[in-house]
Design a protein around this motif. Sequence first.
Motif, mmCIF file in Angstrom:
data_model
loop_
_atom_site.group_PDB
_atom_site.id
_atom_site.type_symbol
_atom_site.label_atom_id
_atom_site.label_comp_id
_atom_site.label_asym_id
_atom_site.label_seq_id
_atom_site.Cartn_x
_atom_site.Cartn_y
_atom_site.Cartn_z
ATOM 1 N N ASP A 255 72.839 53.651 29.948
ATOM 2 C CA ASP A 255 71.594 54.408 29.800
ATOM 3 C C ASP A 255 70.536 53.725 30.668
ATOM 4 O OD1 ASP A 255 69.287 55.697 29.097
ATOM 5 O OD2 ASP A 255 69.493 55.374 26.933
ATOM 6 N N ARG A 256 70.285 54.288 31.824
ATOM 7 C CA ARG A 256 69.400 53.647 32.793
ATOM 8 C C ARG A 256 67.940 53.645 32.364
ATOM 9 N NH1 ARG A 256 72.291 54.036 38.576
ATOM 10 N NH2 ARG A 256 74.422 53.874 37.777
ATOM 11 N N ARG A 298 70.627 58.262 38.420
ATOM 12 C CA ARG A 298 71.890 58.539 37.730
ATOM 13 C C ARG A 298 73.024 57.891 38.527
ATOM 14 N NH1 ARG A 298 72.480 64.757 37.835
ATOM 15 N NH2 ARG A 298 72.083 64.248 40.036
ATOM 16 N N GLU A 300 75.713 59.185 39.549
ATOM 17 C CA GLU A 300 76.173 60.070 40.617
ATOM 18 C C GLU A 300 75.207 60.134 41.796
ATOM 19 O OE1 GLU A 300 74.953 62.756 37.064
ATOM 20 O OE2 GLU A 300 75.832 60.758 37.405
ATOM 21 N N ASP A 301 74.012 59.588 41.610
ATOM 22 C CA ASP A 301 73.039 59.545 42.711
ATOM 23 C C ASP A 301 73.181 58.292 43.573
ATOM 24 O OD1 ASP A 301 71.934 61.922 41.753
ATOM 25 O OD2 ASP A 301 70.495 60.863 40.483
#
Length: 404
Positions: A255-256, A298, A300-301
């Motif tokens: 959880d960033r 995220r 995926e980024d």
Amino acid sequence: MGAVTGLPDLLRECAPQVLAAVVRRYGDFEACEDAVQEALIAAARQWPETGVPEHPSNWLITVASRRRVELLRNETARRRREEAVRQEPAPQVRGDDELALLLLCCHPALSVPAQVTLTLRAVGGLTTAEIARALLLPEATVGQRITRAKQRIRDTGTRFEMPAPGALGELGERLTAVRQVLYLIFNEGYTASSGDALNRVELTREAIRLTRQLHRRLPDDGEVAGLLALMLLTDARRPSRTGPDGTLVPLAEQDRRRWDAAAIAEGVAIITHTLARAPIGPYQLQAAIAAVHDEAARAEDTDWPQILALYGMLHALAPSPMVTLNRIVARAMVDGPEAGLAALDQIADDPVLSRHHRTAAVRAHLLELADDRDGAQEQYRLAARLTLSRPEQRYLESRAARLL
């Protein structure tokens, strides 16, 4: 007097300060270390009954100083010095003592491996077993290095003192080992090599604190700045690395929002400023990689092509087994798991990586991405058997169980 809570952690925190103060006063590193060890043993026996003194470091310094004076009684040539010492007050903790101790342990008279092991012991407070795991060496080898390093310091008459402000050449000779030691202390704290806890926060904090001291003293050293940035950017993720039950949470699943935004901002600012003005070094490149990860909102980024390019630079500048493995992971994220698995096959005979749990864990992850569930399960279980960290074992075993 206060209640005794977390006594082992308190003694570990005090030990480097006490040793530095006693060595500064009396010299003779080896004898002073023996005296400090006896003081620590006395505290471990007495404080559970009497309570922790208001100033525990001062108590330990006093006891260690008395023991050192007793040792001086047996040295005929130093009787006059003993009498003078008796009249002096016990030494106090001083602001730059630990940094001076760090530089003493990294003296050019010692080999780099000896510098690393001695500093991890004296300044980092790691046990011989912890140092052995951090350096991927047998415990007996580390014990021999520590003994020989102390003997070398005694034989060369090395003094406990900070290099003069203008003697940057002498300081520069020690910086490679100093940076390596601080990074090893940080890593042992960020991912403990064994035990029930994934993190040992006291070690990461100590490493960051000492690195800040070094950075303040050498603000123009790009690699010291890079090391500080790397620590900050890495430690910023600590709040989300474990679940409520202490289980490991991999980077892609964290959880960033729980990451330390202030530490990330500081780390990014340091590495951005440093890359623009200093010759590029390995710690700066690692900090840049950490910054790319931390700046992705995220998983995926994440800019994996940039990370792959940075690992290519790092591999060319400072190749190592872990750099090789991390570069393979980046390659897989850019070109697909099959490319990563092919690269792993090329390093199958590497004497370090072939026995390391991270290699098996990476292979397991890539096999899972390639939809080879049986192969992935086997490699996750192998990785779990190879690591001594129980949180990592539980995580790897849980990954294998998911594939049943």
